[in-house]
Design a protein around this motif. Structure first.
Motif, PDB file in Angstrom:
ATOM      1  N   ILE A 296       0.849  -1.177   0.000  1.00 39.99           N
ATOM      2  CA  ILE A 296       0.000   0.000   0.000  1.00 39.99           C
ATOM      3  C   ILE A 296       0.890   1.234   0.000  1.00 39.99           C
ATOM      4  O   ILE A 296       2.118   1.129  -0.091  1.00 39.99           O
ATOM      5  CB  ILE A 296      -0.946   0.000   1.229  1.00 39.99           C
ATOM      6  N   GLU A 297       0.301   2.405   0.097  1.00 44.01           N
ATOM      7  CA  GLU A 297       1.075   3.642   0.104  1.00 44.01           C
ATOM      8  C   GLU A 297       2.136   3.593   1.205  1.00 44.01           C
ATOM      9  O   GLU A 297       1.853   3.220   2.337  1.00 44.01           O
ATOM     10  CB  GLU A 297       0.144   4.831   0.351  1.00 44.01           C
ATOM     11  N   GLY A 298       3.347   3.948   0.846  1.00 44.50           N
ATOM     12  CA  GLY A 298       4.446   3.904   1.807  1.00 44.50           C
ATOM     13  C   GLY A 298       5.350   2.712   1.611  1.00 44.50           C
ATOM     14  O   GLY A 298       6.496   2.712   2.052  1.00 44.50           O
ATOM     15  N   TYR A 299       4.837   1.673   0.926  1.00 43.27           N
ATOM     16  CA  TYR A 299       5.642   0.483   0.636  1.00 43.27           C
ATOM     17  C   TYR A 299       6.057   0.430  -0.828  1.00 43.27           C
ATOM     18  O   TYR A 299       7.055  -0.193  -1.177  1.00 43.27           O
ATOM     19  CB  TYR A 299       4.871  -0.791   0.993  1.00 43.27           C
ATOM     20  N   GLY A 300       5.262   1.075  -1.681  1.00 42.30           N
ATOM     21  CA  GLY A 300       5.608   1.147  -3.096  1.00 42.30           C
ATOM     22  C   GLY A 300       5.778  -0.209  -3.740  1.00 42.30           C
ATOM     23  O   GLY A 300       4.984  -1.125  -3.551  1.00 42.30           O
ATOM     24  N   GLU A 301       6.860  -0.348  -4.499  1.00 42.54           N
ATOM     25  CA  GLU A 301       7.107  -1.592  -5.242  1.00 42.54           C
ATOM     26  C   GLU A 301       8.150  -2.476  -4.559  1.00 42.54           C
ATOM     27  O   GLU A 301       8.635  -3.437  -5.159  1.00 42.54           O
ATOM     28  CB  GLU A 301       7.562  -1.249  -6.666  1.00 42.54           C
ATOM     29  N   GLU A 302       8.502  -2.154  -3.329  1.00 39.12           N
ATOM     30  CA  GLU A 302       9.505  -2.945  -2.617  1.00 39.12           C
ATOM     31  C   GLU A 302       8.943  -4.299  -2.211  1.00 39.12           C
ATOM     32  O   GLU A 302       7.887  -4.382  -1.583  1.00 39.12           O
ATOM     33  CB  GLU A 302       9.969  -2.193  -1.374  1.00 39.12           C
ATOM     34  N   LEU A 303       9.660  -5.363  -2.555  1.00 36.01           N
ATOM     35  CA  LEU A 303       9.226  -6.716  -2.242  1.00 36.01           C
ATOM     36  C   LEU A 303      10.313  -7.449  -1.459  1.00 36.01           C
ATOM     37  O   LEU A 303      11.457  -7.512  -1.885  1.00 36.01           O
ATOM     38  CB  LEU A 303       8.906  -7.497  -3.520  1.00 36.01           C
ATOM     39  N   VAL A 304       9.930  -8.008  -0.327  1.00 38.36           N
ATOM     40  CA  VAL A 304      10.851  -8.762   0.522  1.00 38.36           C
ATOM     41  C   VAL A 304      10.289 -10.157   0.729  1.00 38.36           C
ATOM     42  O   VAL A 304       9.110 -10.325   1.059  1.00 38.36           O
ATOM     43  CB  VAL A 304      11.041  -8.064   1.881  1.00 38.36           C
ATOM     44  N   ALA A 305      11.113 -11.173   0.526  1.00 37.33           N
ATOM     45  CA  ALA A 305      10.655 -12.556   0.632  1.00 37.33           C
ATOM     46  C   ALA A 305      10.642 -13.023   2.083  1.00 37.33           C
ATOM     47  O   ALA A 305      11.549 -12.720   2.850  1.00 37.33           O
ATOM     48  CB  ALA A 305      11.554 -13.473  -0.195  1.00 37.33           C
ATOM     49  N   ASP A 306       9.607 -13.765   2.451  1.00 36.57           N
ATOM     50  CA  ASP A 306       9.491 -14.367   3.778  1.00 36.57           C
ATOM     51  C   ASP A 306       8.925 -15.779   3.624  1.00 36.57           C
ATOM     52  O   ASP A 306       8.148 -16.041   2.702  1.00 36.57           O
ATOM     53  CB  ASP A 306       8.516 -13.590   4.675  1.00 36.57           C
ATOM     54  N   PRO A 307       9.282 -16.684   4.523  1.00 37.15           N
ATOM     55  CA  PRO A 307       8.569 -17.965   4.578  1.00 37.15           C
ATOM     56  C   PRO A 307       7.230 -17.769   5.293  1.00 37.15           C
ATOM     57  O   PRO A 307       7.138 -16.981   6.235  1.00 37.15           O
ATOM     58  CB  PRO A 307       9.513 -18.861   5.389  1.00 37.15           C
ATOM     59  N   TYR A 308       6.200 -18.458   4.843  1.00 35.29           N
ATOM     60  CA  TYR A 308       4.865 -18.315   5.428  1.00 35.29           C
ATOM     61  C   TYR A 308       4.292 -19.686   5.771  1.00 35.29           C
ATOM     62  O   TYR A 308       4.879 -20.721   5.422  1.00 35.29           O
ATOM     63  CB  TYR A 308       3.924 -17.598   4.455  1.00 35.29           C
ATOM     64  N   LEU A 309       3.132 -19.689   6.407  1.00 34.44           N
ATOM     65  CA  LEU A 309       2.485 -20.944   6.785  1.00 34.44           C
ATOM     66  C   LEU A 309       1.588 -21.497   5.693  1.00 34.44           C
ATOM     67  O   LEU A 309       1.081 -22.611   5.830  1.00 34.44           O
ATOM     68  CB  LEU A 309       1.666 -20.759   8.070  1.00 34.44           C
ATOM     69  N   LEU A 310       1.371 -20.742   4.622  1.00 36.23           N
ATOM     70  CA  LEU A 310       0.592 -21.231   3.490  1.00 36.23           C
ATOM     71  C   LEU A 310       1.077 -20.495   2.249  1.00 36.23           C
ATOM     72  O   LEU A 310       1.768 -19.474   2.361  1.00 36.23           O
ATOM     73  CB  LEU A 310      -0.904 -21.031   3.712  1.00 36.23           C
ATOM     74  N   PRO A 311       0.782 -20.991   1.043  1.00 35.31           N
ATOM     75  CA  PRO A 311       1.287 -20.345  -0.168  1.00 35.31           C
ATOM     76  C   PRO A 311       0.960 -18.850  -0.200  1.00 35.31           C
ATOM     77  O   PRO A 311      -0.196 -18.460  -0.067  1.00 35.31           O
ATOM     78  CB  PRO A 311       0.558 -21.097  -1.284  1.00 35.31           C
ATOM     79  N   THR A 312       2.010 -18.038  -0.370  1.00 36.71           N
ATOM     80  CA  THR A 312       1.855 -16.582  -0.303  1.00 36.71           C
ATOM     81  C   THR A 312       2.750 -15.906  -1.326  1.00 36.71           C
ATOM     82  O   THR A 312       3.900 -16.293  -1.513  1.00 36.71           O
ATOM     83  CB  THR A 312       2.215 -16.058   1.101  1.00 36.71           C
ATOM     84  N   ALA A 313       2.220 -14.884  -1.986  1.00 38.90           N
ATOM     85  CA  ALA A 313       3.010 -14.041  -2.877  1.00 38.90           C
ATOM     86  C   ALA A 313       2.863 -12.595  -2.427  1.00 38.90           C
ATOM     87  O   ALA A 313       1.764 -12.149  -2.097  1.00 38.90           O
ATOM     88  CB  ALA A 313       2.547 -14.195  -4.324  1.00 38.90           C
ATOM     89  N   LEU A 314       3.979 -11.884  -2.400  1.00 41.28           N
ATOM     90  CA  LEU A 314       3.970 -10.463  -2.074  1.00 41.28           C
ATOM     91  C   LEU A 314       4.072  -9.683  -3.379  1.00 41.28           C
ATOM     92  O   LEU A 314       4.921  -9.983  -4.226  1.00 41.28           O
ATOM     93  CB  LEU A 314       5.149 -10.125  -1.160  1.00 41.28           C
ATOM     94  N   VAL A 315       3.200  -8.685  -3.558  1.00 42.15           N
ATOM     95  CA  VAL A 315       3.197  -7.907  -4.795  1.00 42.15           C
ATOM     96  C   VAL A 315       3.299  -6.423  -4.484  1.00 42.15           C
ATOM     97  O   VAL A 315       2.973  -5.970  -3.392  1.00 42.15           O
ATOM     98  CB  VAL A 315       1.912  -8.176  -5.616  1.00 42.15           C
ATOM     99  N   GLY A 316       3.769  -5.661  -5.459  1.00 39.58           N
ATOM    100  CA  GLY A 316       3.900  -4.226  -5.301  1.00 39.58           C
ATOM    101  C   GLY A 316       2.555  -3.516  -5.314  1.00 39.58           C
ATOM    102  O   GLY A 316       1.510  -4.120  -5.588  1.00 39.58           O
ATOM    103  N   LYS A 317       2.595  -2.213  -5.058  1.00 43.62           N
ATOM    104  CA  LYS A 317       1.353  -1.440  -4.961  1.00 43.62           C
ATOM    105  C   LYS A 317       0.575  -1.439  -6.273  1.00 43.62           C
ATOM    106  O   LYS A 317      -0.661  -1.553  -6.278  1.00 43.62           O
ATOM    107  CB  LYS A 317       1.648  -0.012  -4.531  1.00 43.62           C
ATOM    108  N   LYS A 318       1.273  -1.303  -7.399  1.00 42.77           N
ATOM    109  CA  LYS A 318       0.578  -1.253  -8.689  1.00 42.77           C
ATOM    110  C   LYS A 318      -0.182  -2.551  -8.951  1.00 42.77           C
ATOM    111  O   LYS A 318      -1.349  -2.527  -9.347  1.00 42.77           O
ATOM    112  CB  LYS A 318       1.574  -0.973  -9.811  1.00 42.77           C
TER     113      LYS A 318
END
Length: 471
Positions: A296-318
């Motif tokens: 969201i606003e303030g995070y922009g297009e920055e993507l940081v990988a993390d392990p999660y407890l279920l399938p997860t993808a992190l995406v940029g604001k756009k």
């Protein structure tokens, strides 16, 4: 902006391997340098502490491997030459330690200490990865240096009275470089030096040009890139968290904010904010089968990988905004998460991460701070066998190596480089080592200035100090 950096590739990015290796000090000289780490302890069984090929422990070493409970002298070797723990301040403030929850010994229950120490001086380990991501040979920046662990960080934190005690003991033990990946609220300075070692406390980090590629396909056929460390999913219904919540914080998938009947069997879109990993617990508990975390606003297009407890993808604001528009305009939105592989050559790189610390000096704003910047995003390094990769009690997985990000990862990178300088120039003072690191850093790459992801504009000296560390 998608980041990829870990110790299977960081040495190459910092020019510590290949054609540049010949300019660095001989391994015999590096093995005379001792890096001490003040952290959560160590998992001595990690392959990153293999001492194969190392000469006997330097005669100047006066430290020891404390023998208590689940830790004895055999836990140390010619790589891990010392391990102590300091808990007087911790227990004075919070009472006797609950040894059912944490080890009253140098053993690492958290993973942080094992991670940082293997970044600084871990031995080469072929075939290291996290779930197949970042596959390669992981190694520390000063792979032949010795490691001494000083555990002063516990479940309740790192106490100011314990840390100075560690410093005193480390100096007496013969530590040359002391690395502290920690900070104290209200602290005015973040780097220190003494007569016989350098203490580095760096709160900054840069990504390496690689990403853990994933993409998700919407029901309308459009595809968007993201970053992930997990397996994919088949086609599932898609729901935006606020549409399945009666809570004002439902957009961020806060605890108990989702309505199970509206989430079960679906991929849930959650907004950034708060603990990223904890959101996956909330979604899984409500019956979700996957998660898309949208900046969201303030995070922009920055993507940081993390392990999660279920399938997860992190995406940029756009991309996140596009998903939400799709959900709002379709009666039965659907999506598929497809997780691919590690991809090299991501440009531009390096860049200053949005969550990197910034100057100026809080006491004297006319003084430049930071000193310099170094890698710290998506770092693959050793991990404890006592905790899962997410660090959550619900996570029962065990891994030998984990990918995490933070200012804590930058510090041991520079500590390892300082060890190489110490090996090459044994008589150099801490000030000389610091000067060499700063005056050889750079602020432009391939003819272009380093970018600040937080603003999308060229970074300034208050963002990078003297520049990005360069070997």
């Amino acid at each position: 902006m998608r980041y990829e950096l870990h110790t299977t590739r960081t040495p190459e990015f910092l020019r510590l391997t290949g054609q540049y290796e010949a300019v660095f000090p001989a391994s015999g000289n590096v093995s005379k340098v001792v890096i001490g780490l003040v952290d959560t302890g160590v998992w001595p069984e990690s392959k990153s502490y293999n001492d194969k090929g190392l000469a006997p422990v330097p005669r100047s070493w006066k430290g020891q491997c404390e023998e208590v409970q689940d830790f004895n002298s055999s836990s140390c070797n010619r790589k891990l030459i010392g391990a102590r723990f300091f808990s007087k301040g911790y227990e004075a403030a919070l009472g006797p330690m609950n040894e059912k929850l944490e080890s009253r010994s140098p053993r690492d229950d958290d993973g942080h200490g094992t991670h940082t120490s293997s970044i600084a001086a871990g031995s080469p380990v072929p075939g290291a990865s996290l779930f197949g991501y970042a596959l390669g040979t992981t190694r520390g920046m000063a792979a032949q240096a010795r490691v001494a662990i000083y555990k002063a960080c516990w479940l309740g934190g790192c106490f100011g009275s314990d840390v100075p005690a560690v410093m005193d003991k480390a100096i007496k033990d013969g530590v040359n470089i002391l690395s502290l990946s920690l900070s104290f609220p209200g602290a005015q300075y973040e780097d220190f030096s003494t007569d016989n070692q350098t203490l580095l406390l760096l709160e900054l980090f840069l990504p390496w040009p690689r990403e853990y590629l994933s993409y998700f396909s919407l029901g309308n056929g459009k595809k968007y890139k993201g970053i992930a460390l997990d397996r994919g999913t088949v086609l599932h219904p898609l729901v935006y968290a606020p549409n399945a919540s009666n809570s004002t914080s439902g957009d961020q998938c806060s605890p108990n904010s989702l309505i199970p009947e509206m989430v079960a069997g679906k991929i849930v879109v959650c907004d950034q904010g708060g603990s990223r990993v904890r959101k996956s617990v909330v979604v899984k508990k409500a019956g979700g089968v996957g998660m898309i975390m949208a900046n969201i606003e303030g995070y922009g297009e920055e993507l940081v990988a993390d392990p999660y407890l279920l399938p997860t993808a992190l995406v940029g604001k756009k991309a996140g905004d596009a998903i939400k528009r799709y959900i709002a305009s379709h009666a039965n939105p659907e999506a598929t998460l497809v997780f691919r592989k590690t991809q090299l050559g991501i440009k531009p790189s390096p860049v200053v991460a949005a969550f990197s610390s910034r100057g100026p000096n809080p006491v004297a704003t006319s003084l430049l701070k930071l000193d310099l910047i170094a890698p710290g995003v998506n770092i693959l390094a050793g991990w404890t066998g006592a905790d899962g990769p997410t660090g959550l009690p619900e996570d029962k997985k065990t891994v030998g190596y984990n990918i995490i990000s933070g200012t804590s990862m930058s510090c041991p990178h520079v500590s390892g480089l300082a060890a190489l300088l110490k090996a090459a120039h044994p008589k150099w003072s801490p000030a000389a080592i610091k000067s060499a690191l700063m005056t050889t850093s750079y602020t432009r790459r391939n003819g272009k200035p380093i970018k600040d992801v937080a603003t999308g504009k060229p970074a300034t000296p208050f963002d990078y100090g003297a520049g990005h560390v360069n070997c």
